[in-house]
Design a protein around this motif. Structure first.
Motif, short mmCIF file in Angstrom:
data_model
loop_
_atom_site.label_atom_id
_atom_site.label_comp_id
_atom_site.label_asym_id
_atom_site.label_seq_id
_atom_site.Cartn_x
_atom_site.Cartn_y
_atom_site.Cartn_z
N PRO A 29 0.81 -1.21 0.00
CA PRO A 29 0.00 0.00 0.00
C PRO A 29 0.85 1.27 0.00
CG PRO A 29 -0.17 -1.15 2.11
CD PRO A 29 0.67 -2.00 1.20
N VAL A 30 0.25 2.33 -0.48
CA VAL A 30 0.90 3.63 -0.48
C VAL A 30 0.33 4.44 0.67
CG1 VAL A 30 1.29 3.62 -2.95
CG2 VAL A 30 -0.78 4.64 -2.06
N LYS A 31 1.10 5.41 1.15
CA LYS A 31 0.65 6.29 2.22
C LYS A 31 0.57 7.70 1.66
CE LYS A 31 2.84 3.52 5.77
NZ LYS A 31 3.84 3.46 6.82
N HIS A 32 -0.60 8.30 1.75
CA HIS A 32 -0.81 9.65 1.25
C HIS A 32 -0.70 10.63 2.41
CE1 HIS A 32 -2.24 8.93 -2.88
NE2 HIS A 32 -2.59 7.77 -2.40
N GLY A 33 0.14 11.66 2.23
CA GLY A 33 0.20 12.77 3.16
C GLY A 33 -0.52 13.94 2.50
N ALA A 34 -0.46 15.09 3.10
CA ALA A 34 -1.13 16.26 2.53
C ALA A 34 -0.57 16.59 1.16
CB ALA A 34 -0.98 17.44 3.48
N ASP A 35 0.75 16.60 1.02
CA ASP A 35 1.37 16.95 -0.25
C ASP A 35 2.31 15.88 -0.79
OD1 ASP A 35 0.15 19.46 -0.29
OD2 ASP A 35 1.74 20.35 0.92
N TYR A 139 14.85 -6.43 -3.77
CA TYR A 139 14.91 -5.00 -3.47
C TYR A 139 13.52 -4.38 -3.35
CZ TYR A 139 19.92 -4.63 -4.48
OH TYR A 139 21.28 -4.73 -4.46
N VAL A 140 13.42 -3.38 -2.48
CA VAL A 140 12.22 -2.57 -2.33
C VAL A 140 12.66 -1.11 -2.35
CG1 VAL A 140 10.30 -1.93 -0.82
CG2 VAL A 140 11.03 -4.33 -0.97
N LEU A 141 12.11 -0.36 -3.28
CA LEU A 141 12.42 1.06 -3.43
C LEU A 141 11.48 1.87 -2.55
CD1 LEU A 141 13.71 3.53 -4.89
CD2 LEU A 141 11.95 3.23 -6.66
N ARG A 142 12.04 2.77 -1.77
CA ARG A 142 11.25 3.74 -1.00
C ARG A 142 11.22 5.01 -1.83
NH1 ARG A 142 8.63 0.82 2.77
NH2 ARG A 142 10.05 -0.71 3.61
N LEU A 143 10.03 5.43 -2.24
CA LEU A 143 9.88 6.55 -3.15
C LEU A 143 8.91 7.56 -2.59
CD1 LEU A 143 10.70 7.42 -6.10
CD2 LEU A 143 8.55 6.39 -6.83
N LEU A 144 9.24 8.85 -2.74
CA LEU A 144 8.35 9.94 -2.35
C LEU A 144 7.90 10.66 -3.61
CD1 LEU A 144 10.41 11.41 0.62
CD2 LEU A 144 8.49 9.81 0.74
N VAL A 145 6.60 10.89 -3.73
CA VAL A 145 6.02 11.61 -4.86
C VAL A 145 5.30 12.82 -4.28
CG1 VAL A 145 4.44 11.50 -6.83
CG2 VAL A 145 5.71 9.45 -6.13
N SER A 146 5.68 14.01 -4.74
CA SER A 146 5.06 15.21 -4.18
C SER A 146 4.69 16.21 -5.27
CB SER A 146 6.00 15.87 -3.16
OG SER A 146 7.23 16.19 -3.76
N GLY A 147 3.75 17.09 -4.92
CA GLY A 147 3.30 18.15 -5.82
C GLY A 147 2.25 17.69 -6.79
N HIS A 149 -0.96 17.51 -6.88
CA HIS A 149 -2.12 16.70 -6.53
C HIS A 149 -3.41 17.36 -7.01
CE1 HIS A 149 0.54 14.24 -4.26
NE2 HIS A 149 0.88 15.24 -3.50
N ARG A 150 -4.20 16.55 -7.67
CA ARG A 150 -5.47 17.04 -8.18
C ARG A 150 -6.59 16.51 -7.29
NH1 ARG A 150 -4.03 14.95 -14.09
NH2 ARG A 150 -3.25 13.29 -12.82
N SER A 151 -7.55 17.34 -7.03
CA SER A 151 -8.70 16.85 -6.28
C SER A 151 -9.67 16.20 -7.26
CB SER A 151 -9.38 17.99 -5.53
OG SER A 151 -9.76 19.01 -6.42
#
Length: 152
Positions: A29-35, A139-147, A149-151
């Motif tokens: 699963p992915v974890k969504h933060g505010a941004d 291997y498991v990649l830890r990735l951050l995706v930001s900016g 975001h569309r409602s």
């Protein structure tokens, strides 16, 4: 015969539509933060981030010269991976992300795709001192995706 072909195509399209959830089979699963979205992506797998309209595939490890656990090294080393990203309405693009920016090798810790920033947060597992089985490492990649975001 024409109606039968249309029905087959319709069933295929419905099946494809059912696969566009937040994750695909076997996906963590992915974890969504505010941004920011943080995800753990196993090698060879793809995740679809619905809110971002983005497919991300962890294609391969290009280099893992990181200092093994429990060993004192002069240099920390670097891990570099190749990812492929594709937006809902864009063609796929391949990027290299690394734990350390090395411009001479074309390695960066962040890449931009459309209005999104992708940043490598880590690669697991770290090498071990006696790493004779490294070729079989999962291997498991830890990735951050930001900016961007569309409602919806």
């Amino acid at each position: 015969m024409h109606i039968r072909s249309l029905l087959v195509v319709g069933v295929i399209l419905l099946g494809i539509g059912a696969c566009t959830g937040k994750r695909m089979a076997g996906q963590r699963p992915v974890k969504h933060g505010a941004d920011t979205v943080a995800l753990a992506l196993p090698i060879g797998e793809t995740v679809f981030l619905e809110r971002e309209g983005l497919h991300v595939t962890f294609s391969k490890v290009l280099e893992d010269s990181r200092c093994p656990q429990g060993v004192a090294c002069v240099w920390a080393g670097v891990a570099a991976v190749e990812i492929t990203v594709m937006g809902t309405y864009t063609r796929p693009q391949t990027f290299v992300l690394a734990t350390t920016a090395l411009p001479a090798k074309g390695y960066g810790t962040k890449q931009t795709f459309n209005d999104l920033q992708l940043a490598m947060a880590g690669l697991e597992p770290r090498p071990m001192a006696d790493d004779s089985a490294s070729i079989h490492r999962k291997y498991v990649l830890r990735l951050l995706v930001s900016g961007g975001h569309r409602s919806r």
